[in-house]
Design an enzyme around this catalytic site. Structure first.
Site, PDB file in Angstrom:
ATOM      1  N   GLU A 103       0.801  -1.226   0.000  1.00 20.92           N
ATOM      2  CA  GLU A 103       0.000   0.000   0.000  1.00 20.92           C
ATOM      3  C   GLU A 103       0.836   1.280   0.000  1.00 20.92           C
ATOM      4  OE1 GLU A 103      -4.192  -0.543   1.897  1.00 20.92           O
ATOM      5  OE2 GLU A 103      -2.712  -0.935   3.460  1.00 20.92           O
ATOM      6  N   HIS A 122      -0.388   5.279   7.778  1.00 20.38           N
ATOM      7  CA  HIS A 122      -1.597   4.526   7.417  1.00 20.38           C
ATOM      8  C   HIS A 122      -1.745   3.394   8.412  1.00 20.38           C
ATOM      9  CE1 HIS A 122      -4.648   2.251   5.434  1.00 20.38           C
ATOM     10  NE2 HIS A 122      -3.844   1.219   5.278  1.00 20.38           N
ATOM     11  N   HIS A 124      -4.653   0.604  10.823  1.00 23.47           N
ATOM     12  CA  HIS A 124      -5.953  -0.054  11.023  1.00 23.47           C
ATOM     13  C   HIS A 124      -6.188  -0.194  12.526  1.00 23.47           C
ATOM     14  CE1 HIS A 124      -3.740  -2.245   7.585  1.00 23.47           C
ATOM     15  NE2 HIS A 124      -4.435  -1.288   6.997  1.00 23.47           N
ATOM     16  N   HIS A 192     -11.751  -0.334   6.463  1.00 25.99           N
ATOM     17  CA  HIS A 192     -10.316  -0.547   6.250  1.00 25.99           C
ATOM     18  C   HIS A 192      -9.456   0.075   7.355  1.00 25.99           C
ATOM     19  CE1 HIS A 192      -6.694  -0.338   3.218  1.00 25.99           C
ATOM     20  NE2 HIS A 192      -6.296  -0.502   4.462  1.00 25.99           N
TER      21      HIS A 192
END
Ligand SMILES: [Zn+2]
Length: 285
Positions: A103, A122, A124, A192
């Site tokens: 990603e 980024h 989760h 996500h």
């Protein structure tokens, strides 16, 4: 000693900024910055923002057309030698023999879209996932929560790209995410996770952690009946606090000490030559 230094100071933010720029708080050597990026990975993992997945990057300090990001590895394990250099199309400057994060276009596309962004995370995190799944907004509910700004927009990959495995791997997916991020400090990704940006690495770390704390508090307050958000003016004023050099430095030291107490500090050695801008990358495996 520090209190003495502040005697007579009436404009604390300006004073702190001056110290920040002059006092060597920002490392000058690329190797020091790479060590800080490895440390940032581990801090964010230790504080529950990152887990086996997720990643944090920083724009190259002397070449805004490049950024620094680890090879594919769990953030709590990252060492300076794992950090690689990428162009903004997320191609490694020197092709390594190691696996890369799938990603990584998230980082490159945001750096392309936002010249003011110097660091990207980024993740989760469990704290934000219920909001990403329910499609309910995270709003600042305490003063440090204002670090995220007044709102974080939602980006639903399915809206534009239909059925995917939800990983953001294509440039057009990263560009779409960056468009939704717009001028905000964070974007929530339906089903996500979240992507957070900062004007510096330490600011990004603080913002990412405070936003997760805010999400936890918001959820707990909802269980009591209501989660009252800050007033817009409060968000604007309180949002400045978390970016103050004094606060950024203090929190960085605190989170670093917690990491050290856990025996999880990264080693100082092992910066790849590719990230130092000379010679070929040495790939361990
Ligand atoms: Zn992800």
């Amino acid at each position: 000693m520090y209190a003495t230094r502040l005697d007579g100071v009436t404009d604390l933010p300006a004073f702190a900024e001056k110290r920040h720029n002059r006092g060597g708080i920002v490392p000058e050597k690329l190797t020091d910055l790479i060590a800080e990026l490895a440390l940032a990975n581990r801090i964010l993992a230790h504080e529950g923002v990152l887990d086996a997945f997720g990643h944090v990057s920083m724009r190259h300090p002397s070449d805004p057309g490049r950024y620094l990001l680890s090879r594919s590895r769990s953030p709590l394990l990252i060492e300076p030698g794992d950090i690689l250099e990428y162009t903004l199309d997320s191609t490694p400057v020197r092709p390594p023999k190691v696996h890369l994060y799938a990603e990584r276009v998230i980082h490159g596309c945001i750096y392309q879209a936002r010249s003011d962004v110097m660091a990207v995370c980024h993740h989760h995190a469990p704290a934000v996932m219920p909001f990403c799944i329910a499609g309910k907004p995270i709003v600042p509910v305490f003063h440090l929560g204002a670090a995220m700004g007044a709102e974080a927009p939602f980006w639903d990959q399915h809206d534009e790209f239909g059925d995917t495995n939800l990983l953001v791997v294509k440039p057009e997916e990263g560009q779409s995410l960056a468009r939704t991020l717009g001028r905000h400090s964070a974007v929530l990704m339906n089903r996500h996770g979240a992507t957070v940006v900062g004007g510096g690495l330490k600011e990004l770390v603080a913002r990412s952690i405070f936003m997760c704390q805010n999400a936890e508090y918001q959820m707990r307050a909802l269980s009591l009946g209501a989660a009252t958000p800050l007033h817009p003016g409060e968000t604007r004023l309180a949002g400045v606090i978390s970016a103050m050099p004094t606060v950024v430095t203090r929190t960085w030291e605190y989170w670093s000490l917690r990491l050290a107490a856990a025996g999880a500090m990264p080693p100082r050695r092992g910066v790849k030559k590719s990230a130092r801008g000379r010679g070929k990358a040495r790939n361990r495996r």
